[in-house]
Design an enzyme around this catalytic site. Structure first.
Site: not given
Ligand code: NAP
Length: 311
Positions: A133, A136-137
């Site tokens: 992701c 997200c990261d």
């Protein structure tokens, strides 16, 4: 208590089914094991869902409105993991960790999950260098080097997104041509931060605590090359975008599956009366939010017809 319909999964297909079922005054329960939205919950920008907000509609914001709409029409929610299902007969049973729930109809909207990279030590480094992701990261890799495995729309779009954070993004693809749409490819080829490792697969990753080395095999010559993290960084990122695997393990042996996906007719019937499937879990040609929500609406309306004895 017997519900009219139980919907398994609260991605776009399940939430749309919940909205239509609730609006039809069906007693509806939506069960979700993780966060709402499935794959779109981790999508930074949704620009191809008709009517999505023109200024940065994130997957999370779109799905939050979908969930609110289903709730406003009376669909109940349960956060739980479905352990098994019994689909035959007039009353279907859905066994969860918190208890067994019954319904006249079931809509399966369990979606799919990212395919693992498939390299040695992958499990050890998920969250310590490996991610599925970018939204997200990506921020963890500010100014660092990252690799992206895959060559489809997701891999190339997410590689473009990663260039906002990383100093260098290398797409590792098993062939010498991308699968991604030409318009997306063009953007990547023009981006100075994006590099390519063609005809290459990642065979292993390693490191002491965090991921700092990776072996990549040339698929034509078989030659394996080792990459080391830059000394100053101490680690690098690896993002996997290798397509998806259907979440259909619950239905193996109960429904006919094709490469793990559930086959339905165009009205979402699975072949078992009162059991419908919607969204990415289906055999279909286009897995997008717009097709998932359409499937959910059709499945709910067909469930209503089935419950009213119209078919
Ligand atoms: P995808 O189109 O299935 O692409 C998967 C990529 O991973 C392919 O390049 C494939 O290589 C590679 N791959 C698969 N298994 C592999 C393995 N074991 N080892 C190495 N490489 C492997 O998946 P996706 O990009 O996630 O897209 C999924 C669907 O969503 C597609 O229909 C896509 O069009 C759609 N999508 C649309 C948008 C958009 O409209 N903006 C954005 C994202 C996704 P090969 O090419 O060699 O098969």
């Amino acid at each position: 208590m017997v519900y009219d319909v139980i919907i398994i999964g609260a991605g776009p297909a399940g939430l749309s089914a919940g909205l239509y079922a609730g609006r039809s005054r069906l007693k509806t329960l939506i069960i979700e094991r993780a966060q709402d939205g499935g794959q779109i919950a981790i999508t930074d920008e949704i620009e191809n869902y008709p009517g999505s907000l023109p200024e940065h509609e994130s997957g999370k914001s779109l799905v939050a409105r979908m969930a609110g709409q289903a709730k406003s029409f009376g669909a109940e929610r349960l956060a739980d993991v479905v352990k098994s299902v019994s689909l035959e007969g007039g009353i279907k049973k859905v066994a969860c960790a918190k208890g067994t729930f019954e319904a006249r109809a079931v809509i399966i909207a369990t979606g799919a999950h990212p395919r693992p990279i498939g390299c040695e030590n992958e499990g050890r480094f998920i969250g310590k260098g490996i991610s599925f992701c970018a939204t997200c990261d990506a921020a963890f890799f500010e100014g660092m080097e990252v690799f992206v495995a895959g060559g489809g729309d997701s891999a190339v779009e997410e590689a473009l997104y990663l260039t906002k954070f990383a100093r260098k993004v290398t797409i590792v693809h098993r062939r010498d041509a991308l699968r991604a749409a030409k318009s997306i490819q063009e953007k990547a080829f023009k981006n100075d931060k994006i590099h390519f490792l063609w005809n290459s697969v990642i065979v292993s990753v390693d490191g002491d605590g965090v991921m700092s080395s990776m072996k990549v095999k040339d698929t034509r010559t078989g030659v394996v090359t080792e990459f080391q993290a830059d000394e100053d960084d101490g680690m690098f990122g690896l993002f996997g975008f290798l397509g998806y695997v259907p979440n259909s393990e619950l239905f193996q042996g109960l429904l006919p599956l094709e490469s793990g996906y559930i086959r339905t007719d165009e009205d979402m019937h699975t072949g078992i009366p009162g059991v419908f499937a919607a969204g990415d879990i289906r055999v279909k040609s286009l897995r997008q939010v717009v097709t998932a929500t359409a499937d959910g609406a059709i499945a709910a309306m067909q469930a209503e017809r089935y419950i009213s004895g119209l078919e």
